[in-house]
Design a protein around this motif. Structure first.
Motif, PDB file in Angstrom:
ATOM      1  N   ARG A 124       0.853  -1.185   0.000  1.00  0.00           N
ATOM      2  CA  ARG A 124       0.000   0.000   0.000  1.00  0.00           C
ATOM      3  C   ARG A 124       0.887   1.233   0.000  1.00  0.00           C
ATOM      4  O   ARG A 124       1.629   1.482   0.943  1.00  0.00           O
ATOM      5  CB  ARG A 124      -0.921   0.026   1.224  1.00  0.00           C
ATOM      6  N   VAL A 125       0.820   1.970  -1.078  1.00  0.00           N
ATOM      7  CA  VAL A 125       1.655   3.157  -1.237  1.00  0.00           C
ATOM      8  C   VAL A 125       0.835   4.383  -0.837  1.00  0.00           C
ATOM      9  O   VAL A 125      -0.191   4.669  -1.469  1.00  0.00           O
ATOM     10  CB  VAL A 125       2.166   3.309  -2.679  1.00  0.00           C
ATOM     11  N   PRO A 126       1.216   5.122   0.194  1.00  0.00           N
ATOM     12  CA  PRO A 126       0.468   6.322   0.581  1.00  0.00           C
ATOM     13  C   PRO A 126       0.669   7.438  -0.445  1.00  0.00           C
ATOM     14  O   PRO A 126       1.728   7.542  -1.072  1.00  0.00           O
ATOM     15  CB  PRO A 126       1.064   6.694   1.944  1.00  0.00           C
ATOM     16  N   TYR A 127      -0.327   8.256  -0.578  1.00  0.00           N
ATOM     17  CA  TYR A 127      -0.249   9.378  -1.516  1.00  0.00           C
ATOM     18  C   TYR A 127      -0.963  10.575  -0.901  1.00  0.00           C
ATOM     19  O   TYR A 127      -1.834  10.421  -0.044  1.00  0.00           O
ATOM     20  CB  TYR A 127      -0.886   9.013  -2.865  1.00  0.00           C
ATOM     21  N   PRO A 128      -0.608  11.782  -1.302  1.00  0.00           N
ATOM     22  CA  PRO A 128      -1.181  12.990  -0.693  1.00  0.00           C
ATOM     23  C   PRO A 128      -2.678  13.114  -0.971  1.00  0.00           C
ATOM     24  O   PRO A 128      -3.180  12.697  -2.020  1.00  0.00           O
ATOM     25  CB  PRO A 128      -0.391  14.127  -1.335  1.00  0.00           C
ATOM     26  N   PHE A 129      -3.386  13.672  -0.004  1.00  0.00           N
ATOM     27  CA  PHE A 129      -4.813  13.986  -0.099  1.00  0.00           C
ATOM     28  C   PHE A 129      -5.652  12.758  -0.456  1.00  0.00           C
ATOM     29  O   PHE A 129      -6.596  12.842  -1.237  1.00  0.00           O
ATOM     30  CB  PHE A 129      -5.049  15.101  -1.126  1.00  0.00           C
ATOM     31  N   GLN A 130      -5.277  11.608   0.111  1.00  0.00           N
ATOM     32  CA  GLN A 130      -6.034  10.388  -0.184  1.00  0.00           C
ATOM     33  C   GLN A 130      -7.404  10.395   0.476  1.00  0.00           C
ATOM     34  O   GLN A 130      -8.272   9.608   0.095  1.00  0.00           O
ATOM     35  CB  GLN A 130      -5.245   9.171   0.271  1.00  0.00           C
ATOM     36  N   TRP A 131      -7.625  11.287   1.462  1.00  0.00           N
ATOM     37  CA  TRP A 131      -8.928  11.374   2.123  1.00  0.00           C
ATOM     38  C   TRP A 131      -9.752  12.548   1.598  1.00  0.00           C
ATOM     39  O   TRP A 131     -10.752  12.912   2.178  1.00  0.00           O
ATOM     40  CB  TRP A 131      -8.751  11.519   3.635  1.00  0.00           C
ATOM     41  N   GLY A 132      -9.318  13.140   0.499  1.00  0.00           N
ATOM     42  CA  GLY A 132     -10.066  14.257  -0.076  1.00  0.00           C
ATOM     43  C   GLY A 132      -9.324  15.578   0.115  1.00  0.00           C
ATOM     44  O   GLY A 132      -8.242  15.636   0.707  1.00  0.00           O
ATOM     45  N   ARG A 133      -9.912  16.624  -0.375  1.00  0.00           N
ATOM     46  CA  ARG A 133      -9.267  17.933  -0.276  1.00  0.00           C
ATOM     47  C   ARG A 133      -9.348  18.435   1.177  1.00  0.00           C
ATOM     48  O   ARG A 133     -10.291  18.148   1.901  1.00  0.00           O
ATOM     49  CB  ARG A 133      -9.946  18.923  -1.217  1.00  0.00           C
ATOM     50  N   PRO A 134      -8.366  19.191   1.596  1.00  0.00           N
ATOM     51  CA  PRO A 134      -8.342  19.657   2.991  1.00  0.00           C
ATOM     52  C   PRO A 134      -9.368  20.750   3.240  1.00  0.00           C
ATOM     53  O   PRO A 134      -9.733  21.521   2.349  1.00  0.00           O
ATOM     54  CB  PRO A 134      -6.916  20.187   3.157  1.00  0.00           C
ATOM     55  N   ASP A 135      -9.850  20.803   4.470  1.00  0.00           N
ATOM     56  CA  ASP A 135     -10.760  21.852   4.928  1.00  0.00           C
ATOM     57  C   ASP A 135     -10.018  22.729   5.928  1.00  0.00           C
ATOM     58  O   ASP A 135      -9.230  22.240   6.745  1.00  0.00           O
ATOM     59  CB  ASP A 135     -12.006  21.250   5.598  1.00  0.00           C
ATOM     60  N   PHE A 136     -10.293  24.024   5.900  1.00  0.00           N
ATOM     61  CA  PHE A 136      -9.617  24.975   6.763  1.00  0.00           C
ATOM     62  C   PHE A 136     -10.633  25.630   7.682  1.00  0.00           C
ATOM     63  O   PHE A 136     -11.695  26.077   7.236  1.00  0.00           O
ATOM     64  CB  PHE A 136      -8.885  26.038   5.931  1.00  0.00           C
ATOM     65  N   ASN A 137     -10.291  25.650   8.974  1.00  0.00           N
ATOM     66  CA  ASN A 137     -11.133  26.277   9.970  1.00  0.00           C
ATOM     67  C   ASN A 137     -10.226  27.006  10.955  1.00  0.00           C
ATOM     68  O   ASN A 137      -9.256  26.436  11.460  1.00  0.00           O
ATOM     69  CB  ASN A 137     -12.004  25.232  10.689  1.00  0.00           C
ATOM     70  N   ALA A 138     -10.553  28.288  11.221  1.00  0.00           N
ATOM     71  CA  ALA A 138      -9.682  29.086  12.090  1.00  0.00           C
ATOM     72  C   ALA A 138      -9.613  28.513  13.497  1.00  0.00           C
ATOM     73  O   ALA A 138      -8.538  28.461  14.109  1.00  0.00           O
ATOM     74  CB  ALA A 138     -10.182  30.535  12.128  1.00  0.00           C
ATOM     75  N   GLY A 139     -10.742  28.052  14.035  1.00  0.00           N
ATOM     76  CA  GLY A 139     -10.743  27.482  15.374  1.00  0.00           C
ATOM     77  C   GLY A 139      -9.897  26.228  15.458  1.00  0.00           C
ATOM     78  O   GLY A 139      -9.120  26.043  16.418  1.00  0.00           O
ATOM     79  N   ASP A 140     -10.031  25.347  14.473  1.00  0.00           N
ATOM     80  CA  ASP A 140      -9.212  24.138  14.463  1.00  0.00           C
ATOM     81  C   ASP A 140      -7.734  24.467  14.293  1.00  0.00           C
ATOM     82  O   ASP A 140      -6.868  23.755  14.824  1.00  0.00           O
ATOM     83  CB  ASP A 140      -9.673  23.211  13.347  1.00  0.00           C
ATOM     84  N   ALA A 141      -7.434  25.535  13.571  1.00  0.00           N
ATOM     85  CA  ALA A 141      -6.033  25.929  13.393  1.00  0.00           C
ATOM     86  C   ALA A 141      -5.416  26.332  14.726  1.00  0.00           C
ATOM     87  O   ALA A 141      -4.274  25.955  15.044  1.00  0.00           O
ATOM     88  CB  ALA A 141      -5.933  27.070  12.389  1.00  0.00           C
ATOM     89  N   PHE A 142      -6.167  27.087  15.547  1.00  0.00           N
ATOM     90  CA  PHE A 142      -5.651  27.471  16.860  1.00  0.00           C
ATOM     91  C   PHE A 142      -5.505  26.252  17.766  1.00  0.00           C
ATOM     92  O   PHE A 142      -4.569  26.170  18.576  1.00  0.00           O
ATOM     93  CB  PHE A 142      -6.571  28.507  17.502  1.00  0.00           C
ATOM     94  N   SER A 143      -6.415  25.295  17.645  1.00  0.00           N
ATOM     95  CA  SER A 143      -6.296  24.075  18.441  1.00  0.00           C
ATOM     96  C   SER A 143      -5.050  23.292  18.054  1.00  0.00           C
ATOM     97  O   SER A 143      -4.348  22.743  18.916  1.00  0.00           O
ATOM     98  CB  SER A 143      -7.547  23.211  18.255  1.00  0.00           C
ATOM     99  N   MET A 144      -4.757  23.245  16.747  1.00  0.00           N
ATOM    100  CA  MET A 144      -3.550  22.553  16.299  1.00  0.00           C
ATOM    101  C   MET A 144      -2.294  23.288  16.751  1.00  0.00           C
ATOM    102  O   MET A 144      -1.256  22.668  17.016  1.00  0.00           O
ATOM    103  CB  MET A 144      -3.563  22.418  14.778  1.00  0.00           C
ATOM    104  N   MET A 145      -2.370  24.627  16.840  1.00  0.00           N
ATOM    105  CA  MET A 145      -1.228  25.378  17.366  1.00  0.00           C
ATOM    106  C   MET A 145      -0.944  24.993  18.807  1.00  0.00           C
ATOM    107  O   MET A 145       0.221  24.874  19.223  1.00  0.00           O
ATOM    108  CB  MET A 145      -1.499  26.878  17.258  1.00  0.00           C
ATOM    109  N   ALA A 146      -2.013  24.813  19.586  1.00  0.00           N
ATOM    110  CA  ALA A 146      -1.822  24.390  20.979  1.00  0.00           C
ATOM    111  C   ALA A 146      -1.204  22.996  21.040  1.00  0.00           C
ATOM    112  O   ALA A 146      -0.305  22.734  21.851  1.00  0.00           O
ATOM    113  CB  ALA A 146      -3.160  24.419  21.716  1.00  0.00           C
TER     114      ALA A 146
END
Length: 320
Positions: free
Chosen positions: A59-81
């Motif tokens: 099984r060869v992994p490849y980018p964006f295999q789960w679909g296009r990315p979604d961006f959310n400002a709140g989730d971005a701050f959570s990931m920063m933490a």
């Protein structure tokens, strides 16, 4: 040239895992866990969930295999933490690895370079959809203390093996079938080396000072107590102690104060910066003067001598 190769000392982890793993396989095949509780079977059986049979060979992994990315400002701050917590925990692992690898103390430039690579790896993790970020491996730092091998060539070869075998799904499934108690036992042993490396740094402090004694005792205690409170509150109530209308803010507080290392370093840094700060002996008692010569990479000749080597020779090869 005759080399001394202590096989059982150097490969103690591999031999221990193999012996206990085979023993667990025998118990599983003999039906020792058939009438046990589901928790025991899930932890001790080697054939749980059909991991090996359901995994694909390649099984060869490849980018964006789960679909296009979604961006959310709140989730971005959570990931920063979460990234901040990973930085704090990885910094301790970097320092422990440098001590067990017989390197000089890491200057901020080298430490920042390692943290920068963690950020790049986390970015790649998001592209490939690993669901987790990257952080320094406490187990690898513990292996340095256990095996006394500080060679960077070993890490390079290990990384090559990991990249190669990550494509083989069956191999990964076999490793995932290792009983969890074996992994937990290894973590306990290897984590002890990392914790002892941190305690070893206290030799540069004045432990006869009541200021140092209070910080050393209070910070680890709060580092264990506060995360336990946050985790138990989350398990019983379904949300953390901080429960406002802003989900991203709740996640930030929960992530930061659920990490024992992060809570301990925040409290220790705050106390070290405030308690008796203006006293003449504070700088000497804290040991900060000992680290100043390692603030810059070229200020100590030992740093250049060590990092100029192609790889660090460990103590088992004194004649090389």
């Amino acid at each position: 040239m005759k080399l001394k190769l202590p096989i059982f000392h150097r490969f103690a982890v591999l031999f221990s895992v193999a012996i206990v793993w085979v023993y667990a396989e025998i118990l599983t095949a003999a039906g020792a866990y058939d009438k046990r509780s589901p928790i025991t079977q899930r932890s001790c059986r080697t054939d749980r969930s059909g991991l090996v049979s359901s995994a694909r060979w390649i099984r060869v992994p490849y980018p964006f295999q789960w679909g296009r990315p979604d961006f959310n400002a709140g989730d971005a701050f959570s990931m920063m933490a979460a990234a901040f917590v990973a930085i704090v925990e990885s910094t301790g692992t970097f320092i422990a690895a440098s001590r067990y690898g017989s390197a000089t103390p890491l200057p901020p430039s080298v430490l920042g370079r390692g943290i920068g690579w963690l950020g790049i790896n986390t970015f790649l993790d998001g592209i490939f959809g690993t669901l987790t970020g990257s952080t320094a491996s406490v187990e690898n730092a513990g292996l340095l203390g256990l095996t006394h091998i500080g060679s960077r060539r070993v890490i390079q070869i290990s990384a090559g093996f990991m990249l190669f075998f990550s494509v083989l799904g069956k191999f990964g499934a076999v490793l995932a079938s290792i009983p969890l108690p074996i992994v937990a036992a290894l973590y306990c042993v290897l984590y002890a080396y990392v914790a002892s490396a941190g305690l070893g740094l206290l030799q540069f402090c004045n432990l006869n000072s009541y200021r140092s004694k209070f910080i050393v005792g209070f910070a680890p205690f709060m580092g264990l107590s506060v995360p336990q409170y946050f985790n138990e509150y989350l398990a019983t109530s379904g949300h953390g102690p901080v429960h406002t209308g802003s989900t991203w803010f709740n996640n930030i507080v929960q992530v930061i104060f659920s990490s024992p290392a992060t809570v301990a370093i925040i409290i220790a840094f705050f106390l070290d910066s405030t308690v008796s700060r203006r006293h003449s002996s504070t700088r000497r008692d804290s040991g900060r003067h000992w680290w100043e010569k390692f603030r810059n990479f070229g200020s100590d000749t030992r740093s250049e001598e060590f990092y100029s080597l192609p790889y660090n020779l460990n103590r088992y090869f004194p004649s090389v």
